[in-house]
Design an enzyme around this catalytic site. Structure first.
Site, mmCIF file in Angstrom:
data_model
loop_
_atom_site.group_PDB
_atom_site.id
_atom_site.type_symbol
_atom_site.label_atom_id
_atom_site.label_comp_id
_atom_site.label_asym_id
_atom_site.label_seq_id
_atom_site.Cartn_x
_atom_site.Cartn_y
_atom_site.Cartn_z
ATOM 1 N N ALA A 115 -7.600 -2.521 -0.362
ATOM 2 C CA ALA A 115 -6.341 -2.216 -1.045
ATOM 3 C C ALA A 115 -5.216 -1.990 -0.047
ATOM 4 O O ALA A 115 -5.447 -1.510 1.059
ATOM 5 C CB ALA A 115 -6.521 -0.972 -1.894
ATOM 6 N N GLY A 116 -4.011 -2.346 -0.459
ATOM 7 C CA GLY A 116 -2.824 -2.092 0.355
ATOM 8 C C GLY A 116 -2.292 -3.331 1.033
ATOM 9 O O GLY A 116 -1.120 -3.387 1.407
ATOM 10 N N LYS B 152 -0.290 -5.676 -2.263
ATOM 11 C CA LYS B 152 0.000 -4.631 -3.248
ATOM 12 C C LYS B 152 0.478 -5.204 -4.563
ATOM 13 O O LYS B 152 0.378 -4.569 -5.595
ATOM 14 C CB LYS B 152 1.060 -3.675 -2.692
ATOM 15 C CG LYS B 152 0.506 -2.681 -1.688
ATOM 16 C CD LYS B 152 1.590 -1.732 -1.217
ATOM 17 C CE LYS B 152 1.098 -0.764 -0.181
ATOM 18 N NZ LYS B 152 0.485 0.445 -0.764
ATOM 19 N N ASN C 137 -0.299 4.703 8.528
ATOM 20 C CA ASN C 137 0.711 4.364 7.524
ATOM 21 C C ASN C 137 0.990 5.545 6.611
ATOM 22 O O ASN C 137 0.123 6.367 6.347
ATOM 23 C CB ASN C 137 0.271 3.129 6.724
ATOM 24 C CG ASN C 137 -0.541 3.499 5.507
ATOM 25 O OD1 ASN C 137 0.001 3.818 4.447
ATOM 26 N ND2 ASN C 137 -1.872 3.506 5.656
ATOM 27 N N PHE D 122 2.640 4.304 -1.722
ATOM 28 C CA PHE D 122 2.527 3.480 -2.947
ATOM 29 C C PHE D 122 3.840 2.784 -3.319
ATOM 30 O O PHE D 122 4.333 2.935 -4.445
ATOM 31 C CB PHE D 122 2.054 4.311 -4.151
ATOM 32 C CG PHE D 122 0.636 4.791 -4.091
ATOM 33 C CD1 PHE D 122 -0.373 4.026 -3.539
ATOM 34 C CD2 PHE D 122 0.298 6.040 -4.620
ATOM 35 C CE1 PHE D 122 -1.689 4.479 -3.499
ATOM 36 C CE2 PHE D 122 -1.008 6.500 -4.590
ATOM 37 C CZ PHE D 122 -1.989 5.716 -4.023
ATOM 38 N N ASN E 76 -7.875 5.604 -7.272
ATOM 39 C CA ASN E 76 -7.604 6.058 -5.911
ATOM 40 C C ASN E 76 -7.046 7.475 -5.947
ATOM 41 O O ASN E 76 -5.898 7.682 -6.322
ATOM 42 C CB ASN E 76 -6.617 5.076 -5.257
ATOM 43 C CG ASN E 76 -6.141 5.555 -3.899
ATOM 44 O OD1 ASN E 76 -6.698 6.492 -3.327
ATOM 45 N ND2 ASN E 76 -5.106 4.920 -3.397
ATOM 46 N N SER F 84 -5.409 8.710 -1.291
ATOM 47 C CA SER F 84 -4.326 8.357 -0.374
ATOM 48 C C SER F 84 -3.663 9.635 0.127
ATOM 49 O O SER F 84 -3.363 10.532 -0.662
ATOM 50 C CB SER F 84 -3.284 7.497 -1.089
ATOM 51 O OG SER F 84 -2.111 7.466 -0.292
ATOM 52 N N ASN G 191 -0.708 9.869 1.236
ATOM 53 C CA ASN G 191 0.745 9.691 1.300
ATOM 54 C C ASN G 191 1.507 9.989 0.014
ATOM 55 O O ASN G 191 2.706 9.772 -0.053
ATOM 56 C CB ASN G 191 1.063 8.270 1.787
ATOM 57 C CG ASN G 191 0.425 8.017 3.132
ATOM 58 O OD1 ASN G 191 0.518 8.854 4.019
ATOM 59 N ND2 ASN G 191 -0.249 6.891 3.265
ATOM 60 N N THR G 192 0.794 10.457 -1.018
ATOM 61 C CA THR G 192 1.453 10.966 -2.216
ATOM 62 C C THR G 192 1.141 12.453 -2.255
ATOM 63 O O THR G 192 -0.038 12.819 -2.249
ATOM 64 C CB THR G 192 0.915 10.250 -3.478
ATOM 65 O OG1 THR G 192 1.271 8.869 -3.394
ATOM 66 C CG2 THR G 192 1.497 10.844 -4.755
ATOM 67 N N LYS H 279 -12.263 5.928 -5.258
ATOM 68 C CA LYS H 279 -12.116 5.791 -3.808
ATOM 69 C C LYS H 279 -11.896 7.159 -3.178
ATOM 70 O O LYS H 279 -11.018 7.905 -3.599
ATOM 71 C CB LYS H 279 -10.948 4.866 -3.478
ATOM 72 C CG LYS H 279 -10.806 4.582 -1.982
ATOM 73 C CD LYS H 279 -9.938 3.381 -1.741
ATOM 74 C CE LYS H 279 -9.735 3.104 -0.267
ATOM 75 N NZ LYS H 279 -8.906 1.923 -0.039
ATOM 76 N N ASN I 233 -10.996 5.807 2.281
ATOM 77 C CA ASN I 233 -9.570 5.627 2.517
ATOM 78 C C ASN I 233 -9.254 6.002 3.975
ATOM 79 O O ASN I 233 -10.176 6.225 4.768
ATOM 80 C CB ASN I 233 -8.793 6.517 1.529
ATOM 81 C CG ASN I 233 -7.495 5.854 1.095
ATOM 82 O OD1 ASN I 233 -6.740 5.350 1.937
ATOM 83 N ND2 ASN I 233 -7.226 5.858 -0.193
ATOM 84 N N THR J 70 -7.336 -3.201 8.410
ATOM 85 C CA THR J 70 -6.838 -3.174 9.786
ATOM 86 C C THR J 70 -7.472 -4.278 10.641
ATOM 87 O O THR J 70 -6.804 -4.875 11.497
ATOM 88 C CB THR J 70 -7.093 -1.775 10.399
ATOM 89 O OG1 THR J 70 -6.537 -0.798 9.504
ATOM 90 C CG2 THR J 70 -6.438 -1.635 11.761
HETATM 91 C C1 LIG Z 1 -0.630 -0.173 5.340
HETATM 92 C C2 LIG Z 1 -1.805 0.270 4.524
HETATM 93 C C3 LIG Z 1 -1.654 0.445 3.149
HETATM 94 C C4 LIG Z 1 -2.737 0.880 2.378
HETATM 95 N N1 LIG Z 1 -2.572 1.039 1.018
HETATM 96 C C5 LIG Z 1 -3.618 1.471 0.280
HETATM 97 C C6 LIG Z 1 -3.492 1.640 -1.126
HETATM 98 O O1 LIG Z 1 -2.444 1.359 -1.713
HETATM 99 N N2 LIG Z 1 -4.559 2.118 -1.826
HETATM 100 C C7 LIG Z 1 -5.749 2.432 -1.202
HETATM 101 O O2 LIG Z 1 -6.693 2.872 -1.846
HETATM 102 N N3 LIG Z 1 -5.903 2.241 0.123
HETATM 103 C C8 LIG Z 1 -4.876 1.782 0.862
HETATM 104 N N4 LIG Z 1 -5.048 1.607 2.216
HETATM 105 C C9 LIG Z 1 -6.359 1.954 2.833
HETATM 106 C C10 LIG Z 1 -7.254 0.724 3.023
HETATM 107 O O3 LIG Z 1 -7.547 0.112 1.794
HETATM 108 C C11 LIG Z 1 -8.576 1.136 3.717
HETATM 109 O O4 LIG Z 1 -9.270 2.041 2.885
HETATM 110 C C12 LIG Z 1 -8.345 1.817 5.068
HETATM 111 O O5 LIG Z 1 -7.265 1.219 5.753
HETATM 112 C C13 LIG Z 1 -9.584 1.762 5.964
HETATM 113 O O6 LIG Z 1 -9.971 0.430 6.224
HETATM 114 P P1 LIG Z 1 -9.574 -0.376 7.573
HETATM 115 O O7 LIG Z 1 -9.976 0.501 8.717
HETATM 116 O O8 LIG Z 1 -10.314 -1.668 7.481
HETATM 117 O O9 LIG Z 1 -8.094 -0.559 7.517
HETATM 118 C C14 LIG Z 1 -3.977 1.154 3.007
HETATM 119 C C15 LIG Z 1 -4.127 0.948 4.380
HETATM 120 C C16 LIG Z 1 -3.067 0.525 5.145
HETATM 121 C C17 LIG Z 1 -3.256 0.336 6.629
#
Ligand SMILES: Cc1cc2nc3c(=O)[nH]c(=O)nc-3n(C[C@H](O)[C@H](O)[C@H](O)COP(=O)(O)O)c2cc1C
Length: 350
Positions: free
Chosen positions: A69-70, A73, A118, A122, A184, A187, A189-190, A225, A254, A323
């Site tokens: 996710a993310g 979006k 980040n 949302f 979810n 996060s 960030n909310t 999540k 997350n 990532t």
């Molecule tokens: C820029 C960014 C935006 C993200 N937005 C969301 C989101 O909207 N909802 C969510 O559940 N996770 C979000 N994530 C988390 C990712 O889905 C993932 O759980 C997390 O980055 C760990 O995985 P990774 O190490 O492969 O990035 C976001 C991550 C990043 C870097």
């Protein structure tokens, strides 16, 4: 070969620019390619992954690696993820109210460590617009041949006590448009969102979500999540709800609000940390959760087949990357699925 070209030439050029700017431009390019079936097919020929089918929570996945996710979006590039070799995608996070997210800049690289921080918050056009976008992809005949999930968040303006309604309203309009949904509550960030991981609060959200699900003849899987910063006790409380509330699985994890022991000033940015520094903690959480027997979607710091294999060995049924795609480039899914296929053949031969 392709990933070496990306890492040696393309990535250094892209990393000269703001992280979100590059993300947006990349998604715009992918969106344009998505709209041309011929170009999409070309991408599929270059980056598509071999079949490594798995069946999880009643859905058939062509391979176990998904887009986290993310990244997309707003389903801007929905058909392209399959062409890039992914076995499923999780779109969003989507909230009931459209919202801009936090002020920019809000996405940062810690390049030497293969990490991102980040605090997007949302940014999304809201559930109704998302439903229309998804209906449009279907009408164009460009729906992918893999499961599509939607990540549901809470609108910032909705108070915590009304969170259950916010999730339920989003789910109601999006229900016909995807194969599975992820609640979810993790996060960072909310403001206060993660308090919804507390047992009583989560139970209320899940009850409201289940009510929507029961209204439909087709019972689609709903997952939760979780954050990597929860204790095992707190995770166990969430697991206890999954039976009564018919939760199909858990996405773990997350981003983390913790920081590694490092001098790098980039770590002082507020937000969720993802990528390599998250890998071990996320695997530890998966290993703990897998004891429950629930299907787990493992995510956090996967960059290659060995990382994905580690999560599958820890008990995940599916894995996701975000990532890793930024650091390894568009051939990550192909490479990773090929690697997993090799590892699974070796395991069978052993
Ligand atoms: C820029 C960014 C935006 C993200 N937005 C969301 C989101 O909207 N909802 C969510 O559940 N996770 C979000 N994530 C988390 C990712 O889905 C993932 O759980 C997390 O980055 C760990 O995985 P990774 O190490 O492969 O990035 C976001 C991550 C990043 C870097």
């Amino acid at each position: 070969m392709m990933s070496r070209i990306y890492r040696s030439f393309i990535r250094p050029a892209l990393f000269e620019y703001d992280s979100e700017e590059i993300h947006d431009r990349t998604v715009r390019v992918l969106s344009r390619i998505s709209r041309s079936p011929a170009l999409s097919e070309l991408v599929g020929a270059m980056f598509g992954a071999p079949k490594l089918p798995v069946q999880v929570f009643g859905l058939n996945f062509p391979n176990p690696l998904g887009l986290a996710a993310g990244m997309d979006k707003f389903a801007a590039a929905l058909p392209i993820w399959e062409q890039l070799g992914f076995g499923f995608c999780e779109l969003g996070g989507v909230t009931w109210h459209p919202q801009d997210g936090n002020p920019k800049p809000r996405m940062f690289r810690v390049a030497p460590d293969g990490a991102l921080i980040n605090r997007m918050g949302f940014n999304n056009p809201g559930a109704v617009a998302m439903a229309e976008r998804l209906a449009d992809w279907r009408a164009r005949g460009q729906w992918p041949n893999h499961p599509v999930g939607i990540n549901l968040g809470k609108s910032k303006i909705t108070p915590l006590e009304k969170a259950a309604d916010d999730y339920a309203m989003s789910l109601r309009v999006l229900y016909p448009h995807a194969d599975f949904f992820v609640v979810n509550v993790s996060s960072p960030n909310t403001p206060n969102l993660r308090q919804l991981q507390d047992k009583a609060a989560l139970d209320e959200v899940l009850a409201a979500v289940q009510q929507i699900r029961r209204d439909h003849p087709i019972r689609k899987p709903i997952l939760v999540k979780v954050a990597p910063d929860l204790s095992f006790e707190a995770l166990d409380e969430i697991v206890e709800l999954t039976g009564p509330r018919e939760v199909a699985g858990i996405v773990a994890t997350n981003t983390t609000i913790t920081r590694p022991n490092s001098e790098n000033a980039a770590y002082s940015e507020t937000g969720g940390l993802s990528g390599r520094p998250l890998r071990a903690r996320s695997t530890e959480i998966i290993r703990h959760l897998a004891k429950s027997g629930l299907p787990i979607v493992g995510v956090g710091g996967i960059f290659n087949a060995a990382d994905a294999h580690e999560k599958l060995q820890a008990g995940a049924s599916l894995v996701q990357v975000y990532t890793g795609l930024v650091y390894e480039g568009p051939s990550i899914a192909r490479q990773l699925v090929r690697g997993l296929k090799r590892l699974s053949i070796e395991a069978k031969l052993d």
